[in-house]
Design an enzyme around this catalytic site. Sequence first.
Site, short mmCIF file in Angstrom:
data_model
loop_
_atom_site.label_atom_id
_atom_site.label_comp_id
_atom_site.label_asym_id
_atom_site.label_seq_id
_atom_site.Cartn_x
_atom_site.Cartn_y
_atom_site.Cartn_z
CB CYS A 63 22.90 15.66 15.04
SG CYS A 63 23.29 14.61 16.42
CD GLU A 74 21.33 18.70 11.07
OE1 GLU A 74 21.00 19.74 11.66
OE2 GLU A 74 21.87 17.74 11.63
CE LYS A 80 11.86 22.59 25.73
NZ LYS A 80 11.06 21.72 24.85
CB SER A 131 18.74 23.34 14.93
OG SER A 131 18.33 24.53 15.58
CD GLU A 152 25.16 16.46 19.45
OE1 GLU A 152 25.30 16.98 18.32
OE2 GLU A 152 24.39 15.53 19.68
N GLY A 164 21.18 26.71 18.85
CA GLY A 164 22.40 26.71 19.65
C GLY A 164 23.07 28.07 19.65
#
Lengths: 287, 491
Positions: free
Chosen positions: B302, B399, B194, B247, B268, B251
């Site tokens: 990231c 972040e 996706k 993010s 990741e 996750g």
Amino acid sequence: MSADRIAVAKTYKIYIGGKFLRSESGRYFTLKDKKNNVIANICRSSRKDFRNSVVAARGAQLSWAGASAYLHGQILYRIAEILEGRREQFVAELVLQGIALRTAEKEVNQSIDRLIYYAGWSDKYQQVFSAVNPVSSSHFNFSVLEPTGVVAIISPDDSNLLGLVSNIAAAIVGGNACIVLASETKPLCAVSFAEVLHASDVPDGVVNILTGFRSELTEFFASHMDVNAIIYCDGGKAAAKTIQVLAADNIKRVIARNRVDWSGDAASPYLIRDTQEVKTTWHPIGT
Amino acid sequence: MATSENKLAFGGGWGYDPAPESTDHIDIKSRYGLFINGDFVKPEKGKYFDTINPATEDKLSRVAEASAVDVDKAVKAARAAYRGPWGRMKPAERSKYIYRIARIMQERAREFSIIESLDGGKPIRESRDIDIPLSAAHFFYYAGWADKLEYAFPGRTAKSLGVAGQIIPWNFPLLMASWKIAPALACGNTVVLKPAETTSLTAMKLAEVIADAGLPPGVVNIVTGAGAAGAAIVDHPGVDKVAFTGSTNIGRMIQKSLAGTNKRYTLELGGKAANIIFADAAIDQAVEGIVNGIFFNQGHVCCAGSRLFVQESVADEVIAKLKDRMETLIVGDPLDKNTDIGAINSTMQLNKIQSYLKIGQAEGGDMHQSSCRVPKKGYWCRPTIFTGVSQSSRVVQEEIFGPVLAIQTFRKYDEALTKANNTPYGLSGGIWTDKGSKIFNMTQKIRAGVVWANTFNKFDPTSPFGGYKESGVGREGGLHGLDAYVKLGAK
């Protein structure tokens, strides 16, 4: 029993930051033999004991990881030497906990040999699992393994010595520090093994060993935010789910060791690799 | 330090003429279905959503919104292909299909680059020179592994897992699809992927490539949609492995929702990389590294070097040079070959970045932005730095995923290291010094999966990528990236 001398019974304590302590909670549970005689009162560790262990492990981990691979190997070898010298005691404790003599002797022998096995890997697993990567740009690029950090271990209930030793050896030979929950039904050897570690130049805090109730402590092991990985052995389905849900709060690495044949499968560099991270470093090549 | 004599008059007299890449040869359909079992099919519920060009806010196309029913169809197709032709195929033959994908991508690289920039807002120079060539290279690299897996895991056998469910972000749309699909296929798995909601187009183009390459139907299925479609993949009982890039919050949710299943996963996740400049660094190169670290891809990276630590004795010089360099950065039309910083990917992301600009100032940070003009339409953020921030500032801890740099200083080596590691993240890091021993010491002690010394933001198919701590689990790329798609057994 000789009437002219009374044996000195041992107090089984937990091992945190290189010290033998009673649970801060003051709680205990009584271990009995088949005939219902009291063998010992065992510390029933608390959440606070676990948290203290994490502090000790975190404090010890970086300098342990920074020690040379050669030194890791020598210290693991040293653990084996001391265990060899005290093999009669471990056999006796296993027998006391209901294990047949032959089986007990075999388990102690295998535990000693397992330590030698992992001692030998200390300066070799890196060579097997690292890589120099041929990137297309003008850079030197390599990937090495580094320890995951602080590892919580819920060790197997049945393989109370060999399973314990295999889990600890594989974690610490790679530079991790660990907090280990001993077998609940057969906790004696874990405590005695802490004494072996203590006599083997393993720095304080690198291995911390708690005794107590798995059902009570599992969630603390899984949820602590300063633990980087959790290894659990033979958790049931429900426990496994609880561990995985709680572990996600800080993206812990979750390693399940179910139905492991500790006498065979648990001698493998892949067990070391379970608690290692791959680090990749880049540097330009130029003039 | 630049003096008034040698400083170029960047302020206006040195403008570039526009050099836009032509979009004449690009074929974007008005509507895209889902790619399931080798065909482009309508979504069961008939729903579509717009995908827009973030630089102009114009609609580019309409993309199907997959429901759980569509995901179920895709997983079943992937399962059938796994049990059928793909599972039975000799690894060497599998390998040739993957090579084909790489070659067709190379042939169509220009088209892919332009669509990537149109749909995602990234500068064409980046799509053309980084995203698309690296994507093709990734397929080419992993293709070769398909029949060599026994050499990757000494003393073990490596078997495929089954159906891999893969969810990717919008910052490197085609590259992330390649990072996911290539190793999965090489190891013998089939895929349901996706793409991110705002950047589906190159994934649909990749579906065309996969169809053109003649892969058996169902080996790769691509379902477009939003979070619900992603959740349907994660929760589907027919999925054996989940691979997610995005993010840390999502996750974490995925890791929790997989608890109690036997599904494998790799994550990741986010990062807040430290980029550390020592006084003995080559300062001009370091300034380039800072710029590349935080302004590359609008900071939608990231592993961006979003926390800068400069040794105090050179801090004034570095910051002055950085400000000068920021003035030269061209923000604007992603299709212009001179553009350095393109459009922010979406209005949602722009709002998030802008909220952090406010937070940073409210916390007492000193904000500086380049003086460039940005287009009226579209989503833009000028390159931004904060000084006067502390370790506890939210712009230092969290972040932002935008062109926003938080700058702190340090005196001693240990201070730099402690500050650098004082984060729950551990994806990447950077260090700049001319002293080799310091490089090796520092790169060993930074708790992060990728460390760049005297460089930053470099990627390669052979180079493993992934995080420590809350930046994720597992690696993508290189030999170590194979691990995510195999189960190991005794020999």
